[in-house]
Design a protein around this motif. Structure first.
Motif, PDB file in Angstrom:
ATOM      1  N   ASP A   1      28.487 -13.215 -10.798  1.00 11.28           N
ATOM      2  CA  ASP A   1      27.467 -14.270 -10.801  1.00 11.28           C
ATOM      3  C   ASP A   1      27.756 -15.313 -11.877  1.00 11.28           C
ATOM      4  O   ASP A   1      27.593 -16.516 -11.638  1.00 11.28           O
ATOM      5  CB  ASP A   1      26.078 -13.675 -11.028  1.00 11.28           C
ATOM      6  N   ALA A   2      28.182 -14.877 -13.048  1.00 14.96           N
ATOM      7  CA  ALA A   2      28.493 -15.807 -14.135  1.00 14.96           C
ATOM      8  C   ALA A   2      29.652 -16.720 -13.756  1.00 14.96           C
ATOM      9  O   ALA A   2      29.628 -17.924 -14.039  1.00 14.96           O
ATOM     10  CB  ALA A   2      28.821 -15.036 -15.418  1.00 14.96           C
ATOM     11  N   TRP A   3      30.652 -16.178 -13.091  1.00 13.24           N
ATOM     12  CA  TRP A   3      31.787 -17.000 -12.641  1.00 13.24           C
ATOM     13  C   TRP A   3      31.330 -18.024 -11.612  1.00 13.24           C
ATOM     14  O   TRP A   3      31.715 -19.195 -11.679  1.00 13.24           O
ATOM     15  CB  TRP A   3      32.892 -16.108 -12.074  1.00 13.24           C
TER      16      TRP A   3
ATOM     17  N   GLU B   1      28.410 -19.374 -11.269  1.00 12.44           N
ATOM     18  CA  GLU B   1      27.675 -20.420 -11.981  1.00 12.44           C
ATOM     19  C   GLU B   1      28.620 -21.341 -12.744  1.00 12.44           C
ATOM     20  O   GLU B   1      28.392 -22.548 -12.808  1.00 12.44           O
ATOM     21  CB  GLU B   1      26.652 -19.802 -12.938  1.00 12.44           C
ATOM     22  N   GLU B   2      29.668 -20.781 -13.297  1.00 13.81           N
ATOM     23  CA  GLU B   2      30.649 -21.568 -14.067  1.00 13.81           C
ATOM     24  C   GLU B   2      31.390 -22.565 -13.187  1.00 13.81           C
ATOM     25  O   GLU B   2      31.654 -23.690 -13.610  1.00 13.81           O
ATOM     26  CB  GLU B   2      31.647 -20.605 -14.713  1.00 13.81           C
TER      27      GLU B   2
ATOM     28  N   SER C   1      31.235  -6.169 -12.561  1.00 12.03           N
ATOM     29  CA  SER C   1      29.789  -6.091 -12.343  1.00 12.03           C
ATOM     30  C   SER C   1      29.309  -7.310 -11.559  1.00 12.03           C
ATOM     31  O   SER C   1      29.955  -8.368 -11.536  1.00 12.03           O
ATOM     32  CB  SER C   1      29.063  -6.039 -13.681  1.00 12.03           C
ATOM     33  N   GLN C   2      28.162  -7.156 -10.949  1.00 10.24           N
ATOM     34  CA  GLN C   2      27.531  -8.272 -10.246  1.00 10.24           C
ATOM     35  C   GLN C   2      27.272  -9.425 -11.214  1.00 10.24           C
ATOM     36  O   GLN C   2      27.455 -10.587 -10.874  1.00 10.24           O
ATOM     37  CB  GLN C   2      26.224  -7.825  -9.600  1.00 10.24           C
ATOM     38  N   GLN C   3      26.890  -9.097 -12.435  1.00 11.34           N
ATOM     39  CA  GLN C   3      26.617 -10.127 -13.445  1.00 11.34           C
ATOM     40  C   GLN C   3      27.881 -10.923 -13.775  1.00 11.34           C
ATOM     41  O   GLN C   3      27.821 -12.138 -13.974  1.00 11.34           O
ATOM     42  CB  GLN C   3      26.046  -9.493 -14.724  1.00 11.34           C
ATOM     43  N   GLU C   4      29.015 -10.251 -13.853  1.00 12.21           N
ATOM     44  CA  GLU C   4      30.281 -10.936 -14.142  1.00 12.21           C
ATOM     45  C   GLU C   4      30.631 -11.916 -13.022  1.00 12.21           C
ATOM     46  O   GLU C   4      31.033 -13.053 -13.277  1.00 12.21           O
ATOM     47  CB  GLU C   4      31.391  -9.905 -14.318  1.00 12.21           C
TER      48      GLU C   4
END
Length: 67
Positions: free
Chosen positions: A60-62, A64-65, A55-58
């Motif tokens: 995006d989270a990476w 940011e990490e 997903s785009q959220q997955e």
């Protein structure tokens, strides 16, 4: 290598590059080797292969990490 990526690397050869891809089976290592050869002066910060249904959220989270 996509033309847009080659173009952007000529503008900033000393940038930080975070490689990622989405794939059901292909490894990312071959692409990283090719990109590294194209921009040896860049700072490389690993790479990650996401599942083809990531997903785009997955992603995006990476991002940011690793910032």
């Amino acid at each position: 290598m996509p033309a847009a990526l080659r173009w952007s690397m000529t503008l900033s050869p000393s940038c930080v590059i975070l490689c990622f891809c989405t794939s059901g089976s292909s490894p990312i290592s071959g692409s990283i080797d090719e990109l590294h050869a194209a921009a040896p002066e860049a700072e490389w910060d690993g790479g990650r292969r996401f599942a083809s249904n990531a997903s785009q959220q997955e992603i995006d989270a990476w991002v940011e990490e690793v910032r």
